[in-house]
Design an enzyme around this catalytic site. Structure first.
Site, short mmCIF file in Angstrom:
data_model
loop_
_atom_site.label_atom_id
_atom_site.label_comp_id
_atom_site.label_asym_id
_atom_site.label_seq_id
_atom_site.Cartn_x
_atom_site.Cartn_y
_atom_site.Cartn_z
N HIS A 12 -17.53 72.18 52.43
CA HIS A 12 -16.57 71.85 51.36
C HIS A 12 -16.75 72.69 50.09
O HIS A 12 -16.25 72.30 49.02
CB HIS A 12 -16.66 70.35 51.04
N HIS A 59 -19.36 64.07 44.16
CA HIS A 59 -20.45 64.78 43.46
C HIS A 59 -20.54 64.28 42.02
O HIS A 59 -20.24 65.02 41.08
CB HIS A 59 -20.20 66.28 43.49
N HIS A 197 -27.72 74.77 52.18
CA HIS A 197 -27.63 75.27 50.80
C HIS A 197 -28.52 74.44 49.88
O HIS A 197 -28.78 73.28 50.14
CB HIS A 197 -26.21 75.34 50.26
N GLU A 244 -26.15 67.05 53.15
CA GLU A 244 -24.74 66.68 53.33
C GLU A 244 -24.37 66.62 54.81
O GLU A 244 -23.43 65.91 55.19
CB GLU A 244 -23.82 67.68 52.61
C1 DHB Z 1 -21.76 74.59 46.12
C2 DHB Z 1 -21.78 73.88 47.31
C3 DHB Z 1 -21.57 72.50 47.31
O1 DHB Z 1 -21.63 71.73 48.43
C4 DHB Z 1 -21.29 71.85 46.13
O2 DHB Z 1 -21.01 70.54 46.21
C5 DHB Z 1 -21.28 72.54 44.93
C6 DHB Z 1 -21.52 73.93 44.93
C7 DHB Z 1 -21.97 76.06 46.11
O3 DHB Z 1 -22.21 76.66 47.16
O4 DHB Z 1 -21.89 76.68 45.05
FE FE Z 2 -21.45 69.51 47.98
#
Ligand code: DHB
Ligand code: FE
Length: 293
Positions: A12, A59, A197, A244
């Site tokens: 996402h 978030h 991530h 996530e």
């Molecule tokens: C990023 C990824 C995410 O899942 C998020 O909620 C906010 C930022 C990113 O890759 O920058």
């Molecule tokens: Fe996220």
């Protein structure tokens, strides 16, 4: 009766929403990301659902640290795209399905999963970016998403977060709930977020291609083993935001090969699978599974 016909899994990344909204999809950086969804946009047209049950995470947009529901089901008639700091995304409002959502809340709570019922909330990139990726760009006023959507928010932001096993079990309860709804409609269940991530701390920028692809194999082909992966493995191997991914197990647990925590039927058909690095700070993963029974 209502039936789950397919599940969709996708990252996402908020920068994907910004790339769409600012007309950057043809830039070299973004082209390969959007190319991975060309199949999916056509598939959505060919397999249009009556309702999407969309598992995502907020978030700290609708829920701040003042209030942290582990699992929250949206029972409202409409949800507004949230202002996350740069103004709301120029995308259509999200129409809900209060009747089916209320039925699912009743059934799932009676199956001993405690859900928070949400009658009013704004929806952030966790929900709108998957919709844009799968449905393409829509005019915010004249356009519309293809069908009503039931938002289902999971806390994967503030510890303690639910385990993959709990999510997998919940998916089975959601399927029972949907299949006991007395109307002949086709429902998609989407699991969103991920893949590896980490946005903060010493390991910010972490991506783990090998772990992501092994996890995708497991999620598709051996979901019972995937559900047993402990939360610490996600954080260690896929970064703090890699957690996530447990949301994908709600969608996988709702597929018709799974019952009482076991594989009892034929595996769903893998219609599409895609993986790409990088997109912002995130590895993008995507899959579509179709029920064969
Ligand atoms: C990023 C990824 C995410 O899942 C998020 O909620 C906010 C930022 C990113 O890759 O920058
Ligand atoms: Fe996220």
């Amino acid at each position: 009766m209502a039936k789950i016909t397919a599940s969709v899994y996708t990252s996402h990344v908020p920068a994907i929403g910004a790339a769409l909204d600012l007309g950057k999809t043809h830039e070299d950086y973004w082209k390969p990301v959007f190319a991975g969804y060309d199949f999916s946009k056509q598939w959505m047209k060919d397999n249009k659902p009556d309702v999407i049950f969309l598992v995502y995470n907020d978030h700290a947009t609708a829920f701040s640290l003042d209030m942290i529901p582990t699992f929250a089901i949206g029972t409202a008639a409409e949800y507004t795209p949230a202002d996350e700091g740069y103004g709301a995304r120029p995308v259509p409002k999200v129409k809900g399905h209060p009747e089916l959502a209320s039925h699912i809340a009743q059934s799932v709570i009676q199956q001993d999963f405690d859900l928070t019922i949400v009658n009013k909330m704004d929806v952030d990139h966790g929900l709108t970016v998957p919709l844009s990726l799968m449905c393409g760009e829509q005019d915010p006023i004249k356009g519309a998403w293809p069908c009503p959507i039931i938002p289902f928010a999971v806390n994967v932001v503030q510890y303690p977060v639910p385990s993959g096993q709990r999510c997998f079990n919940l998916g089975q309860a959601i399927r029972k709930a949907i299949e006991s709804y007395d109307e002949d409609i086709n429902v998609h269940i989407w699991g969103t977020g991920g893949m590896s991530h980490q946005l903060q701390g010493a390991r910010a920028g972490l991506i783990n291609r090998e772990w992501d692809n092994n996890w995708l194999d497991l999620m598709i082909n051996d979901p019972v083993a995937c559900a047993a992966v402990p939360h610490i493995d996600y954080v260690r191997e896929a970064g703090s935001e890699g957690i996530e991914l447990v949301m994908w197990l709600i969608a996988r647990g709702a597929m018709s090969d799974i019952q009482d925590g076991k594989v009892v039927g034929p595996a769903p058909k893998l219609a599409h699978r895609f993986y790409h690095v990088p997109a912002s700070n995130t590895a993008v993963g995507h899959a579509i599974l179709e029920n064969v029974i």
